[in-house]
Design a protein around this motif. Structure first.
Motif, PDB file in Angstrom:
ATOM      1  N   ILE A 120       0.880  -1.161   0.000  1.00  0.00           N
ATOM      2  CA  ILE A 120       0.000   0.000   0.000  1.00  0.00           C
ATOM      3  C   ILE A 120       0.921   1.215   0.000  1.00  0.00           C
ATOM      4  O   ILE A 120       1.809   1.337   0.852  1.00  0.00           O
ATOM      5  CB  ILE A 120      -0.928   0.027   1.230  1.00  0.00           C
ATOM      6  N   GLY A 121       0.732   2.104  -0.961  1.00  0.00           N
ATOM      7  CA  GLY A 121       1.672   3.185  -1.191  1.00  0.00           C
ATOM      8  C   GLY A 121       1.579   4.319  -0.185  1.00  0.00           C
ATOM      9  O   GLY A 121       0.662   4.399   0.641  1.00  0.00           O
ATOM     10  N   ALA A 122       2.561   5.216  -0.289  1.00  0.00           N
ATOM     11  CA  ALA A 122       2.676   6.333   0.649  1.00  0.00           C
ATOM     12  C   ALA A 122       1.451   7.238   0.626  1.00  0.00           C
ATOM     13  O   ALA A 122       1.079   7.821   1.647  1.00  0.00           O
ATOM     14  CB  ALA A 122       3.930   7.138   0.326  1.00  0.00           C
ATOM     15  N   ARG A 123       0.817   7.365  -0.534  1.00  0.00           N
ATOM     16  CA  ARG A 123      -0.342   8.250  -0.648  1.00  0.00           C
ATOM     17  C   ARG A 123      -1.614   7.630  -0.082  1.00  0.00           C
ATOM     18  O   ARG A 123      -2.576   8.343   0.199  1.00  0.00           O
ATOM     19  CB  ARG A 123      -0.575   8.628  -2.118  1.00  0.00           C
ATOM     20  N   THR A 124      -1.643   6.307   0.049  1.00  0.00           N
ATOM     21  CA  THR A 124      -2.879   5.627   0.447  1.00  0.00           C
ATOM     22  C   THR A 124      -2.777   4.896   1.788  1.00  0.00           C
ATOM     23  O   THR A 124      -3.764   4.311   2.246  1.00  0.00           O
ATOM     24  CB  THR A 124      -3.323   4.625  -0.643  1.00  0.00           C
ATOM     25  N   THR A 125      -1.620   4.932   2.437  1.00  0.00           N
ATOM     26  CA  THR A 125      -1.468   4.286   3.737  1.00  0.00           C
ATOM     27  C   THR A 125      -2.468   4.828   4.758  1.00  0.00           C
ATOM     28  O   THR A 125      -2.942   4.105   5.633  1.00  0.00           O
ATOM     29  CB  THR A 125      -0.018   4.454   4.240  1.00  0.00           C
ATOM     30  N   GLU A 126      -2.797   6.120   4.650  1.00  0.00           N
ATOM     31  CA  GLU A 126      -3.741   6.729   5.593  1.00  0.00           C
ATOM     32  C   GLU A 126      -5.197   6.437   5.244  1.00  0.00           C
ATOM     33  O   GLU A 126      -6.089   6.765   6.026  1.00  0.00           O
ATOM     34  CB  GLU A 126      -3.526   8.237   5.644  1.00  0.00           C
ATOM     35  N   SER A 127      -5.440   5.827   4.086  1.00  0.00           N
ATOM     36  CA  SER A 127      -6.801   5.629   3.605  1.00  0.00           C
ATOM     37  C   SER A 127      -7.492   4.478   4.341  1.00  0.00           C
ATOM     38  O   SER A 127      -7.004   3.352   4.362  1.00  0.00           O
ATOM     39  CB  SER A 127      -6.771   5.337   2.097  1.00  0.00           C
TER      40      SER A 127
ATOM     41  N   THR B  45       5.257  12.476   3.673  1.00  0.00           N
ATOM     42  CA  THR B  45       5.926  13.408   4.582  1.00  0.00           C
ATOM     43  C   THR B  45       7.019  12.722   5.397  1.00  0.00           C
ATOM     44  O   THR B  45       7.812  13.389   6.062  1.00  0.00           O
ATOM     45  CB  THR B  45       4.915  14.039   5.558  1.00  0.00           C
ATOM     46  N   GLY B  46       7.043  11.377   5.374  1.00  0.00           N
ATOM     47  CA  GLY B  46       7.990  10.616   6.175  1.00  0.00           C
ATOM     48  C   GLY B  46       7.393  10.110   7.474  1.00  0.00           C
ATOM     49  O   GLY B  46       8.071   9.443   8.265  1.00  0.00           O
ATOM     50  N   ASP B  47       6.119  10.391   7.716  1.00  0.00           N
ATOM     51  CA  ASP B  47       5.441  10.020   8.951  1.00  0.00           C
ATOM     52  C   ASP B  47       5.300   8.511   9.093  1.00  0.00           C
ATOM     53  O   ASP B  47       4.865   7.822   8.170  1.00  0.00           O
ATOM     54  CB  ASP B  47       4.057  10.680   8.965  1.00  0.00           C
TER      55      ASP B  47
ATOM     56  N   GLY C 243      10.910  10.577   2.922  1.00  0.00           N
ATOM     57  CA  GLY C 243       9.805  11.518   2.847  1.00  0.00           C
ATOM     58  C   GLY C 243      10.280  12.910   2.490  1.00  0.00           C
ATOM     59  O   GLY C 243      11.435  13.114   2.108  1.00  0.00           O
ATOM     60  N   ASP C 244       9.387  13.859   2.639  1.00  0.00           N
ATOM     61  CA  ASP C 244       9.694  15.239   2.262  1.00  0.00           C
ATOM     62  C   ASP C 244      10.881  15.812   3.040  1.00  0.00           C
ATOM     63  O   ASP C 244      11.594  16.688   2.541  1.00  0.00           O
ATOM     64  CB  ASP C 244       8.470  16.130   2.489  1.00  0.00           C
ATOM     65  N   LYS C 245      11.084  15.324   4.247  1.00  0.00           N
ATOM     66  CA  LYS C 245      12.180  15.837   5.081  1.00  0.00           C
ATOM     67  C   LYS C 245      13.498  15.107   4.835  1.00  0.00           C
ATOM     68  O   LYS C 245      14.514  15.441   5.456  1.00  0.00           O
ATOM     69  CB  LYS C 245      11.791  15.738   6.555  1.00  0.00           C
TER      70      LYS C 245
END
Length: 346
Positions: A161-168, A189-191, A235-237
């Motif tokens: 499950i990709g970085a954009r959809t892990t929170e879904s 974001t690296g979260d 991530g972004d950082k």
């Protein structure tokens, strides 16, 4: 009467029911046995009973199945060579998430011309997966659309499950019912919090809206998927593949009651999407594992026949054979060297 539905829908084409497509492009008993065995091996690597290093390697995406099979044949020979130390699973990615717009993968647009013939894309995907399995290779993919698994999941050994959809919530629910081991990436974001919560949610029973094998909207109830783990992808950082980052992740996973098996992606933000930096990132991952950190159970590499990537869209006849049209990949010669080095160091 005022129109209140389908104001922005221009087409609505029914798909074949999953059961029909699975019957049309059926898995053989031998393929089913191979799938069961490969998934069990990956589970054993995750829980530490199989000491091998799990390597998910292959093209960023499959856009040319001919080049994909040539790659698979080469990879199968290499996998046989290092099988005592490294368990190789081929990346077979058919769906590509997009921040705005762009080619969304072989399933969505198999002709690469914007015609979006999804039924044909599903057929090509199943056919290609069967060919890869017949080479003797387990398969890995990112599952993006929650309907897609009904058409191809029986031929997938490991999924992400990709970085954009892990929170879904939708994807966590879907993961709870999948039959293969699965990795959740940290967010863009690296979260890490979202990935840890995803692992915990996917391990629990869930009930959600889905599609049956007959293509009917249904309420799906799952028992939970116990074989989920985290994937560090930067991530972004900045990157998060270093020893300190790994130690932090282990502490956080353990403290939250989640599996502390860690896979590290040598591509994406961990190498700034630069294929020239990817080998050094991967070598550092292997160094940590060789130094005794067995919590690092595996790694991911984006690799193709030709290094780099090429712009798309462009005329299909102008495309470079065996080169990615999505993210940059390392070439085959570099892949061989890295995999052999891994076997030697482990």
């Amino acid at each position: 009467m005022a129109q209140v539905t389908d104001l922005h829908v221009t087409q609505n084409i029914p798909l074949p029911a999953p059961a029909l497509l699975l019957n049309e492009i059926a898995r053989s008993p031998e393929q089913a046995e191979f799938m069961a065995q490969s998934r069990e091996i990956i589970r054993n690597i995750l829980n530490g009973t199989d000491p091998r290093f799990l390597l998910i390697v292959g093209p960023c995406s499959i856009h040319d199945t001919k080049a994909g099979i040539e790659y698979a044949q080469k990879l199968a020979k290499l996998a046989e060579e290092v099988k005592d130390k490294v368990y190789i699973v081929m990346r077979v990615y058919f769906e590509k998430p997009r921040t705005t717009v762009g080619w969304k993968g072989l399933i969505m647009d198999p002709k690469l011309d914007g015609s979006d013939n999804i039924p044909e894309g599903l057929r090509q995907a199943r056919t290609f997966l069967r060919q890869v399995i017949d080479c003797g290779l387990p398969t890995a993919t990112e599952l993006l659309d929650p309907i897609t698994p009904q058409y191809i999941a029986d031929l997938i050994s490991w999924s992400a499950i990709g970085a954009r959809t892990t929170e879904s919530q939708t994807h966590r629910q879907m993961a709870s019912g999948l039959s293969m081991p699965l990795g959740f990436k940290n967010t863009t974001t690296g979260d890490l919090i979202a990935a840890v919560n995803a692992i915990k949610a996917a391990g629990k029973p869930q009930t959600f809206l889905g599609v049956s094998e007959q293509g009917v909207a249904s309420a799906v109830t799952t028992s939970g998927n116990p074989d989920c783990h985290i994937i560090l992808r930067g991530g972004d950082k900045g990157p998060n593949y270093g020893a300190d980052d790994v130690a932090t992740a282990i502490e956080y996973l353990t403290g939250n009651g989640a599996s502390d098996a860690i896979m590290i992606d040598a591509s994406h933000a961990n190498c700034s999407k630069d294929d020239k930096k990817m080998p050094a990132v991967y070598q550092e991952i292997v160094r940590q594992r060789a130094a005794g950190n067995t919590k690092i159970i595996g790694a991911m590499l984006e690799s193709h026949l030709v290094a780099g990537n090429q712009s798309f869209p462009q005329p299909l006849e102008d495309l470079t054979y065996g080169q990615s049209i999505t993210d940059k990949c390392i070439d085959w010669a570099t892949t061989e060297t890295l995999v052999r080095e891994t076997a030697d160091k482990l």
